[in-house]
Design a protein around this motif. Structure first.
Motif, short mmCIF file in Angstrom:
data_model
loop_
_atom_site.label_atom_id
_atom_site.label_comp_id
_atom_site.label_asym_id
_atom_site.label_seq_id
_atom_site.Cartn_x
_atom_site.Cartn_y
_atom_site.Cartn_z
N SER A 288 -40.81 -61.22 42.62
CA SER A 288 -39.95 -62.26 42.32
C SER A 288 -40.58 -63.56 41.46
O SER A 288 -39.90 -64.16 40.61
CB SER A 288 -39.12 -62.59 43.34
OG SER A 288 -39.72 -63.18 44.45
N LEU A 289 -41.82 -63.67 41.66
CA LEU A 289 -42.58 -64.64 41.25
C LEU A 289 -43.73 -64.20 40.15
O LEU A 289 -44.55 -63.27 40.69
CB LEU A 289 -43.22 -65.61 42.35
CG LEU A 289 -44.05 -66.78 41.83
CD1 LEU A 289 -43.47 -67.75 41.04
CD2 LEU A 289 -44.91 -67.27 43.08
N HIS A 290 -43.70 -64.47 39.08
CA HIS A 290 -44.78 -64.38 37.98
C HIS A 290 -45.16 -65.37 37.13
O HIS A 290 -44.36 -66.10 36.67
CB HIS A 290 -44.29 -63.19 37.14
CG HIS A 290 -45.34 -62.71 36.21
ND1 HIS A 290 -45.06 -61.78 35.06
CD2 HIS A 290 -46.60 -62.88 36.13
CE1 HIS A 290 -46.20 -61.46 34.57
NE2 HIS A 290 -47.25 -62.21 34.97
N GLU A 291 -46.41 -66.03 37.59
CA GLU A 291 -46.97 -67.12 36.65
C GLU A 291 -48.10 -66.49 36.03
O GLU A 291 -48.87 -65.87 36.16
CB GLU A 291 -47.24 -68.12 37.82
CG GLU A 291 -46.04 -68.47 38.61
CD GLU A 291 -46.72 -69.49 39.78
OE1 GLU A 291 -46.02 -70.40 39.92
OE2 GLU A 291 -47.44 -68.81 40.70
N LYS A 292 -48.48 -67.42 34.87
CA LYS A 292 -49.58 -67.03 34.02
C LYS A 292 -50.30 -68.57 33.80
O LYS A 292 -49.72 -69.38 33.71
CB LYS A 292 -49.12 -66.53 32.51
CG LYS A 292 -48.70 -65.09 32.74
CD LYS A 292 -48.31 -64.70 31.20
CE LYS A 292 -47.64 -63.22 31.01
NZ LYS A 292 -48.74 -62.18 31.66
N GLU A 347 -40.43 -64.51 47.28
CA GLU A 347 -40.13 -65.65 48.16
C GLU A 347 -40.91 -66.77 47.78
O GLU A 347 -41.15 -67.39 48.86
CB GLU A 347 -39.86 -65.23 49.60
CG GLU A 347 -38.94 -63.90 49.69
CD GLU A 347 -39.19 -63.37 51.22
OE1 GLU A 347 -39.70 -63.85 52.07
OE2 GLU A 347 -38.12 -62.52 51.40
N GLY A 348 -41.42 -67.04 46.91
CA GLY A 348 -42.33 -68.24 46.57
C GLY A 348 -43.82 -68.33 47.02
O GLY A 348 -44.41 -69.01 46.97
N LYS A 349 -44.09 -67.17 47.66
CA LYS A 349 -45.27 -67.06 48.34
C LYS A 349 -46.15 -66.26 47.44
O LYS A 349 -45.93 -64.95 47.13
CB LYS A 349 -45.43 -66.66 49.77
CG LYS A 349 -46.50 -66.50 50.28
CD LYS A 349 -46.51 -65.99 51.78
CE LYS A 349 -47.82 -66.14 52.52
NZ LYS A 349 -48.01 -65.50 53.84
N ARG A 350 -47.42 -66.63 46.95
CA ARG A 350 -48.28 -65.97 46.01
C ARG A 350 -48.91 -64.93 46.79
O ARG A 350 -49.66 -65.33 47.76
CB ARG A 350 -49.24 -66.88 45.46
CG ARG A 350 -48.44 -68.04 44.44
CD ARG A 350 -49.27 -68.80 43.93
NE ARG A 350 -48.67 -69.90 42.91
CZ ARG A 350 -48.17 -71.11 43.47
NH1 ARG A 350 -48.58 -71.50 44.72
NH2 ARG A 350 -47.83 -71.77 42.34
N ALA A 351 -49.02 -63.69 46.31
CA ALA A 351 -49.76 -62.61 47.09
C ALA A 351 -50.79 -61.90 46.05
O ALA A 351 -51.57 -61.22 46.90
CB ALA A 351 -48.69 -61.48 47.44
#
Length: 487
Positions: A288-292, A347-351
């Motif tokens: 759900s979270l993908h950041e570059k 859920e907003g937590k980077r894994a």
């Protein structure tokens, strides 16, 4: 203890298993509680998180799949010949479907024309209703034909296709023109010394996979079939002349890292522009979270979105986002971006952190070689896949060569988005700390083998500093940036 089970006891080592068909299983420590296990088939990978207390053999049954990739080996991009190599066949191959075509193996190598007068050669016959063709080699600077118009004509017979499909990827055996890469020799060594044979599992400091590989243009196959019709021939047949030789060595290392050294030699003149990146990253596992984050680019606006890749940017997956970043987009043309980071979570937590990198000290991407890099540096695509580029040229001459050093590494991101990873490189041991913004203080415990060792600052951006403490480092940043230490 079961002798058929293999556990990773030393976090500074790896487990490597060679299976049949050159499939490799690679286990490395990821965090205090988990290892990563990757089933590697050169660019086609499954990666799992597995409890550090479980053996390699439990990778599939008890592991947690976090990356499913089938396109992590980058192809070459040519101005005239299109995309070649890796998973890609020639862009100018077509799969023709019709009710009955009445063509047989004896017709392979014959020429067809479409209603526009474009010429194609028959490559292979799949069955009574499906066959494959390729655009004929054009004269001079004319492009290959990239479409089939209307009906096809051969020896007074007309074939009406019910479906025409551009066929770049692997299909049935003998039913496609991919791959164009020929593997001449493959070796896998533990610690650079002992060969790992099929079925063997080794614990070692690193494993060294050496591949002697040729890239063959489709022109070779087309010319051959014109002279020797009537039989299917693979596009990477042993008797075809190669255009580009790649002597590629992949080092499987601790820290969930793959280091790649590729010596590229041009065996023929290439009178057309091309670019090449060697590494890329793609996964079908959704987060759900993908950041570059790609330090070294100026802010820009694309499709109404202001983007700052110096900090973590939430990528707009599935929204048609496409952007090519060039030298003019770099903040410093004398220090081009070499660090490409993706972070994933739920859920907003980077894994999960993924770093693709080029060496800033060795080979064509080393500082001082920026003129060899060409104009295109990075391609951001709507799928979320990242395509960095290292080399771009207007042409090449037979005998020219270059060496490219690159890295693929998984790491656990910090809660604040900080990326810290370290690895052995060609000319020393390096630690990278990348900060997405102002971080007052970020302590980092050094692994035992680095504790007490002296280091130098290889490269850093303004506002980032480091302080040495017993067994640890303390980083600070007043703005987005990074620091690279060499031990």
């Amino acid at each position: 203890m079961d002798k058929n089970k293999h556990f990773l006891a030393d976090r500074n080592k790896i487990l490597i298993k060679r299976d049949h068909s050159n499939t490799i299983y690679f286990m490395s420590r990821y965090s205090d509680t988990e290892n990563t296990v990757t089933r590697y088939i050169e660019g086609n990978e499954l990666s799992y998180f597995l409890s550090k207390d479980l053996p390699l053999e439990d990778w599939n049954s008890k592991g947690r799949l976090f990356a499913q990739s089938w396109d992590n080996h980058a192809p070459w991009i040519f101005e005239k010949h299109g995309i070649l190599g890796a998973n890609h066949g020639s862009y100018f191959t077509f799969r023709i479907e019709t009710l009955r075509h009445w063509l047989f193996e004896a017709d392979i190598g014959k020429i067809l024309t479409d209603d526009e007068g474009n010429s194609f050669i028959i490559l292979s016959i799949e069955n009574l209703s499906t066959f494959y063709i390729h655009s004929m080699i054009p004269e001079g600077d004319e492009p290959f034909c990239d479409h089939v118009t209307g009906t096809l004509h051969i020896e007074g017979k007309t074939i009406t296709p019910s479906k025409v499909t551009r066929w770049m990827m692997n299909g049935v055996p003998g039913g496609q023109i991919s791959p164009h890469q020929r593997y001449n020799k493959i070796t896998l060594l533990a610690d650079g010394k002992e060969e790992i044979k099929e079925g063997e599992t080794r614990e070692c400091a690193y494993a060294e996979l050496s591949v002697d590989m040729d890239l063959i243009f489709p022109d070779e196959l087309i010319r051959y079939l014109q002279k020797n019709p009537g039989k299917y021939v693979a596009p990477n047949a042993s008797f075809f002349d190669s255009t580009i030789k790649c002597e590629m060595t992949t080092f499987f290392q601790s820290g969930s890292c793959r280091r790649i050294r590729n010596k590229v030699t041009f065996l023929k003149d290439i009178p057309e522009a091309f670019h090449y990146g060697m590494i890329q990253y793609y996964s079908e596992i959704p987060f759900s979270l993908h950041e570059k984050m790609v330090p070294g680019f100026r802010k820009f606006t694309e499709q109404g979105m202001e983007t700052d890749l110096d900090t973590l940017w939430k990528f707009p997956c599935g929204k048609g986002y496409i952007k090519r970043l060039k030298k003019e987009d770099a903040a410093d043309p004398e220090k081009l971006p070499n660090i490409f980071i993706d972070q994933f979570g739920n859920e907003g937590k980077r894994a999960l952190g993924v770093s693709l990198s080029y060496s800033s000290t060795c080979g064509i991407t080393a500082r001082g070689n920026e003129k060899e890099r060409g104009d295109i540096l990075l391609y951001l695509y709507q799928s979320g896949k990242i395509y960095p580029y290292a080399c771009e040229r207007s042409s090449a001459k037979a005998g020219e060569s270059f060496t490219l050093h690159a890295f693929h590494q998984y790491f656990l991101p910090g809660e604040n988005g900080t990326s810290i990873f370290h690895r052995q490189e060609e000319d020393g041991y390096f630690l990278y700390a990348v900060f997405p913004g102002k971080i007052g203080e970020h302590p980092f415990s050094l692994p035992a083998f680095l504790s007490g060792k002296e280091f130098s600052v290889q490269e850093k951006t303004e506002g980032v500093s480091v302080e040495k403490k017993p067994g640890a480092l303390c980083f600070r940043s007043t703005a987005p940036g990074y620091i690279v230490l060499k031990f």
